[in-house]
Scaffold this active site. Structure first.
Site, PDB file in Angstrom:
ATOM      1  N   TYR A  75     -15.592  -0.776  -0.945  1.00 14.17           N
ATOM      2  CA  TYR A  75     -15.117  -1.596  -1.512  1.00 14.17           C
ATOM      3  C   TYR A  75     -13.796  -0.421  -2.144  1.00 14.17           C
ATOM      4  O   TYR A  75     -12.712  -1.251  -1.793  1.00 14.17           O
ATOM      5  CB  TYR A  75     -15.670  -2.688  -2.277  1.00 14.17           C
ATOM      6  CG  TYR A  75     -14.862  -3.615  -2.433  1.00 14.17           C
ATOM      7  CD1 TYR A  75     -14.446  -4.546  -2.127  1.00 14.17           C
ATOM      8  CD2 TYR A  75     -14.550  -3.494  -4.346  1.00 14.17           C
ATOM      9  CE1 TYR A  75     -13.225  -5.304  -2.767  1.00 14.17           C
ATOM     10  CE2 TYR A  75     -13.594  -4.420  -4.814  1.00 14.17           C
ATOM     11  CZ  TYR A  75     -13.251  -5.660  -4.057  1.00 14.17           C
ATOM     12  OH  TYR A  75     -12.691  -7.128  -4.748  1.00 14.17           O
ATOM     13  N   LYS A 127      -9.427  -1.216  -0.767  1.00 15.96           N
ATOM     14  CA  LYS A 127      -8.199  -1.825  -1.583  1.00 15.96           C
ATOM     15  C   LYS A 127      -6.823  -0.515  -1.711  1.00 15.96           C
ATOM     16  O   LYS A 127      -6.638  -1.096  -1.421  1.00 15.96           O
ATOM     17  CB  LYS A 127      -9.265  -2.381  -2.710  1.00 15.96           C
ATOM     18  CG  LYS A 127     -10.084  -3.807  -2.402  1.00 15.96           C
ATOM     19  CD  LYS A 127      -9.282  -4.541  -1.727  1.00 15.96           C
ATOM     20  CE  LYS A 127     -10.051  -6.088  -2.173  1.00 15.96           C
ATOM     21  NZ  LYS A 127      -9.587  -6.915  -1.290  1.00 15.96           N
TER      22      LYS A 127
END
Length: 245
Positions: free
Chosen positions: A167, A171
């Site tokens: 994640y 990002k």
């Protein structure tokens, strides 16, 4: 900067079936805007359907950002209902991926998280871009990509957090992609920027999160309303504070 809310705009939200995306639809539809709420299976999104029944300015559309054909069909539908183009594109769709650290994360988990959180957002922007450009160079167009402090190298340095590696990596890449798009469109009167919603009590954020979706989105919408071309490529949290990458 203005304190007024978004008014008289045509807005597309990707990832509108639940969580922050759904809250964006609720709050934007409460003012004089037309909103297209994109979801993979809008017919199964009960809250979204109930909202659309009450608000004639809410239009649920099928939009799976991981599928180019689905994006194309969504763009065609929006084009028919909003032939003059759109003003704002909000990309909230994304996945958390596994909780593993970098050395535990599998190839498949890295790739699936990156595909959803970076590649699919880039593709969604690419397909909706002509509808934004229809507004012309005299009109300010805005693209908001929802990122996270987990994608900030500064945050990693100060927090020491090592979990959710896929994640965080995705990002960070989303931040870079947004900066590239912002630079590409800077002479066409665009504001392309990143928003950090905070730790929000959604399916992704969990019930222990201190921030409620309505408070996070209220802040994000104020930033969205207030940003100008001078903010192109920047990264703001839900309170309007500029964040470091």
């Amino acid at each position: 900067m203005s304190n007024s809310s978004l008014q008289n705009k045509v807005v597309v939200v990707a990832g509108a079936s639940r969580g922050i995306g759904l809250e964006f639809v609720k709050q934007i539809s409460a003012t004089n805007n037309v909103i297209f709420a994109g979801a993979r299976n809008p017919s199964q999104a009960k809250e979204l359907q109930d909202l659309a029944k009450k608000c004639e300015n809410v239009h649920p559309i099928t939009l799976d950002i991981c599928d180019d054909d689905s994006i194309k069909k969504a763009v065609e539908e929006v084009s028919q209902k909003a032939p003059q183009g759109i003003d704002v594109l909000i990309n909230t769709a994304g996945i958390a991926g596994p909780l593993d650290n970098a050395t535990q994360t599998t190839r498949e988990d890295y790739m699936s998280t990156f595909n959803t959180n970076v590649v699919s957002i880039a593709r969604n922007i690419s397909f909706f871009l002509p509808l934004l450009q229809k507004r012309g160079k005299d009109h300010v167009k805005k693209i908001l990509n929802i990122s996270s402090e987990f994608g900030s190298l500064h945050h990693r340095e100060t927090s020491g957090a090592n979990n959710m590696a896929a994640y965080g990596v995705s990002k960070a890449a989303l931040n870079m992609m947004t900066e590239i798009v912002a630079n590409e469109l800077k002479n066409d009167n665009f504001v392309v920027y990143l928003g950090h919603p905070g730790w929000v009590a959604t399916d992704m954020g969990g019930k222990d999160a201190a921030l409620q979706p309505q408070d996070s989105v209220r802040g994000l919408l104020k930033v969205l309303n207030d940003v100008t071309v001078k903010d192109n490529g920047k990264f703001y949290d839900w309170q309007g504070k500029e964040m470091k990458w």
